[in-house]
Design an enzyme around this catalytic site. Structure first.
Site, PDB file in Angstrom:
ATOM      1  N   GLU A  21       3.346   8.703   0.369  1.00  0.00           N
ATOM      2  CA  GLU A  21       2.606   9.000  -0.864  1.00  0.00           C
ATOM      3  C   GLU A  21       3.276  10.145  -1.629  1.00  0.00           C
ATOM      4  OE1 GLU A  21       0.296   8.245  -2.869  1.00  0.00           O
ATOM      5  OE2 GLU A  21      -1.202   6.963  -1.904  1.00  0.00           O
ATOM      6  N   ASN A 103      -6.431  13.663  -0.584  1.00  0.00           N
ATOM      7  CA  ASN A 103      -5.629  12.536  -1.049  1.00  0.00           C
ATOM      8  C   ASN A 103      -4.680  13.038  -2.137  1.00  0.00           C
ATOM      9  OD1 ASN A 103      -5.231   9.793  -0.290  1.00  0.00           O
ATOM     10  ND2 ASN A 103      -6.013   9.137  -2.283  1.00  0.00           N
ATOM     11  N   ASP A 200      -3.171   2.938  -7.591  1.00  0.00           N
ATOM     12  CA  ASP A 200      -2.985   4.034  -6.640  1.00  0.00           C
ATOM     13  C   ASP A 200      -2.372   5.210  -7.399  1.00  0.00           C
ATOM     14  OD1 ASP A 200      -2.429   5.610  -4.332  1.00  0.00           O
ATOM     15  OD2 ASP A 200      -2.197   3.825  -3.111  1.00  0.00           O
TER      16      ASP A 200
END
Length: 289
Positions: A21, A103, A200
């Site tokens: 990520e 996140n 995303d």
């Protein structure tokens, strides 16, 4: 490359990240930062030399961003922490919540960090989006208290618009954003159609276009500021997680991928891909703290 066209990708970093990520170009160091959220690792990659580093964190790490004075700011399970250039670690804001983790995060034009959270079970409304500064012990303001999977963030080149994805909504929303870091007027920019994946991570280029990675879609899409789809970068990794421009001229699109939960073999899943010369990114600020 028009909408629907395939793009020529290369493997920048062959890896087996569980949940790669947050690619971020660090211009001061001339390197790419990215994280493996569930693997608890912060990675760097220097494309000019091929040199890579890996630093293990003690908690799941949602994002790592450069700081203006050197070092990193980390969005961790229990809050936001600072990593100094000499490796010293300290909490900027610690707020552990059982069942919740960090996140995605991004740095706004004014140098503030916008940090998202989500529940491990992805319970509806269990996450947050907060704005933090480096003032004092870290001034923090919860902007959105009831999101589900707080994900991609980005700002228009003039800083007047903020783009945001709460993944299960299938939308990328846009807000008006002012010089004090206040957002208002939330409205949809685009809604991802069923079967194409979920929004995303995202980035905004120098022309104000929004590039969105599609989890479950094996692609990155570019939308105009008016919400029109005009380019698709297809990649052979179904769990496409995030994207960012990097390289000396910010013309190379780096794409992170994941392999968590995959039943079939996808050889490049968990690696970092790059599409050279596909666009022109906007310089990203460092965290002012």
């Amino acid at each position: 490359m028009r909408a629907g066209a395939a793009a020529r990708y290369e493997i920048a970093v062959r890896a087996e990240a569980e949940l790669g990520e947050g690619p971020t170009w660090d211009p001061a160091a001339g390197r790419l930062l990215w994280v493996d959220v569930l693997g608890m690792r912060v990675h760097t990659y220097d494309p000019s030399s091929g040199r890579r580093t890996v630093r293990t964190t003690e908690q799941h790490v949602g994002a790592a961003k450069p700081r203006a004075g050197g070092g990193l700011v980390l969005n961790l399970r229990d809050g936001v922490a600072l990593l100094d250039p000499d490796g010293a670690f300290r909490w900027l804001h610690r707020e552990p919540v059982p069942g919740r983790r960090a996140n995605d995060a991004a740095v706004a034009p004014d140098g503030a960090l916008w940090a998202g959270t989500m529940r491990y079970d992805e319970a509806t409304g269990g996450g947050t989006l907060s704005r933090l500064t480096g003032d004092g012990d870290g001034d923090v303001r919860t902007v959105l208290p009831d999101v589900t999977v707080s994900n991609g963030l980005g700002w228009s080149p003039d800083g007047r618009l903020m783009y945001y994805a709460d993944t299960p909504t299938r939308r990328v929303d846009v807000f008006d954003h002012d010089a004090q870091g206040v957002v208002r007027g939330r409205r949809p920019l685009v809604e991802i159609e069923e079967g194409a994946g979920f929004p995303d991570g995202l980035t905004v280029d120098a022309d104000g276009c929004v590039w969105v990675a599609l989890w479950g879609g094996g692609a990155v899409r570019r939308y105009t500021p008016g919400g029109e789809l005009d380019l698709v970068v297809e990649v052979p990794a179904p769990l496409t997680t995030a994207c960012a421009f990097g390289g000396p001229d910010l013309t190379d699109l780096y794409i992170t991928t994941a392999r968590v939960g995959l039943r079939a073999s996808h050889p490049v899943s968990g690696s970092v891909l790059v599409v050279p010369g596909v666009g022109r990114g906007a310089p990203q600020p460092a965290f002012a703290g």
